[in-house]
Design an enzyme around this catalytic site. Sequence first.
Site, short mmCIF file in Angstrom:
data_model
loop_
_atom_site.label_atom_id
_atom_site.label_comp_id
_atom_site.label_asym_id
_atom_site.label_seq_id
_atom_site.Cartn_x
_atom_site.Cartn_y
_atom_site.Cartn_z
N TYR A 44 59.60 8.22 24.65
CA TYR A 44 59.12 9.51 24.13
C TYR A 44 57.63 9.41 23.84
CZ TYR A 44 61.95 13.58 23.33
OH TYR A 44 62.62 14.77 23.51
N THR A 215 50.94 21.50 42.57
CA THR A 215 52.10 20.61 42.52
C THR A 215 51.59 19.27 43.02
OG1 THR A 215 52.69 21.20 44.77
CG2 THR A 215 53.80 22.41 43.02
C1 LIG Z 1 55.52 25.30 45.26
C2 LIG Z 1 54.61 26.22 44.59
C3 LIG Z 1 54.59 26.35 43.19
C4 LIG Z 1 55.62 25.82 42.24
O1 LIG Z 1 56.09 24.61 42.32
P1 LIG Z 1 57.41 24.10 41.57
O2 LIG Z 1 57.04 22.66 41.34
O3 LIG Z 1 58.53 24.32 42.49
O4 LIG Z 1 57.54 24.84 40.28
C5 LIG Z 1 53.61 27.15 42.63
N1 LIG Z 1 52.72 27.78 43.39
C6 LIG Z 1 52.71 27.70 44.72
C7 LIG Z 1 51.68 28.45 45.50
C8 LIG Z 1 53.66 26.93 45.37
O5 LIG Z 1 53.68 26.91 46.71
#
Ligand SMILES: *Cc1c(COP(=O)(O)O)cnc(C)c1O
Length: 402
Positions: A44, A215
Amino acid sequence: MNKIFELIEQEQLRQNRGIELIASENYVSKQIREAAGSILTNKYAEGYPNKRYYGGCEFVDQIEQIAIDNACKLFGCKYANVQPHSGSQANAASYRALMPEGGKVLSLVLNDGGHLTHGSNVSFSSHFYEFVFYPLNKDGKLDYDEILRLAEIEKPNVILSGYSAYPYQIDFKKIREICDKVGAKMMVDMAHIAGLIAANKHPSPVPYADIVTSTTHKTLRGPRGGLILTNNEELIKKINSAVFPFYQGGPLEHIIAAKALCFEEDNTKEFKDYVTSLMENTLTCSETLRSLGAKATSSENHLFLLDVMTSFGITGLVAQKKLEEIGITTNKNMIPGDTLSPKETSGLRIGFAAVTTRGCNKENAKEIATLIYEYLSDKISKEEANKKVLNMTSKWKQIQEL
Ligand SMILES: *Cc1c(COP(=O)(O)O)cnc(C)c1O
């Protein structure tokens, strides 16, 4: 064997046998998997390095600081938050840092390539903020004059760019100019193109944007997670408190360790070569499909859109299912001006990030285009097509050895 491990083995076999063309997927290196599966999951560490709510953080503090430093070095920015559990959380925290509740965001029409967190009515985003939208032009491209025109009418707090299914380069400098003209903050969600930006194969938004989100698991080729960057000292304070304690609890230090390794891997010549090859493969596949008579967009990044309705007289949903029968994974996608619903769509989104990691080359990209064309136009049997897929993927690197 425990059922879960049995299923993981089956999934590994599926990943090794198939041709993975989902543009948002990739395969990580062994060291990234090791960090992500490490004993760091036991710890944590609510808070930030040297400002934790718990004891025993001397090692995770160092790990998280290295991840932050590596992110800043890779993207040439001053501040980073590496804790968002996903791209969606990164966006949520960034909206909160940039504007009050109920603030207005100008973003791309969702069916033209935006993400759910860019104002969809099934996402938190449209419930806490007001979204207005700019469309692509009839060629499926950004129209900066139209964005300016709408921005002058709407006076948004934030102009959002960065998309999930846009095959062309984005001019971030122009978007900054629009933001300055109307007094809006600039937010860029580079989730899809972060790897290209890291490799200097796409102009970077970092010098222009107030906040950049991403991401880490798409073209960046790291663990599943999110990332936020800024050059603004006031904004990083707001971002940090929006991530924790506002939206999230304890950070995933095992994933943060894997992100640190990812940012290091992305800063190598090998990764730059990978991105060059990825973009060549994508363009080659779309050009081959067009030379065969299919209707596909060109590509200036890692993905393109194939209009399967015009090309083969079937919906995106049917095309996706059909290709899945022979081990080619894609996803149905709206194309600009689509007349079908998002559940059916007229198109497929095709990307080469994952297969290029496994060793797909230009010759393979041509073969894949031909295979898709022949199978979707019923010129080749399922057995024959499947044999070609297995033959190709058996020559690529196995995913557990990357
Ligand atoms: C994939 C994506 C996200 C979100 O990603 P997650 O990890 O699935 O929440 C946000 N913005 C764009 C433009 C994306 O292509």
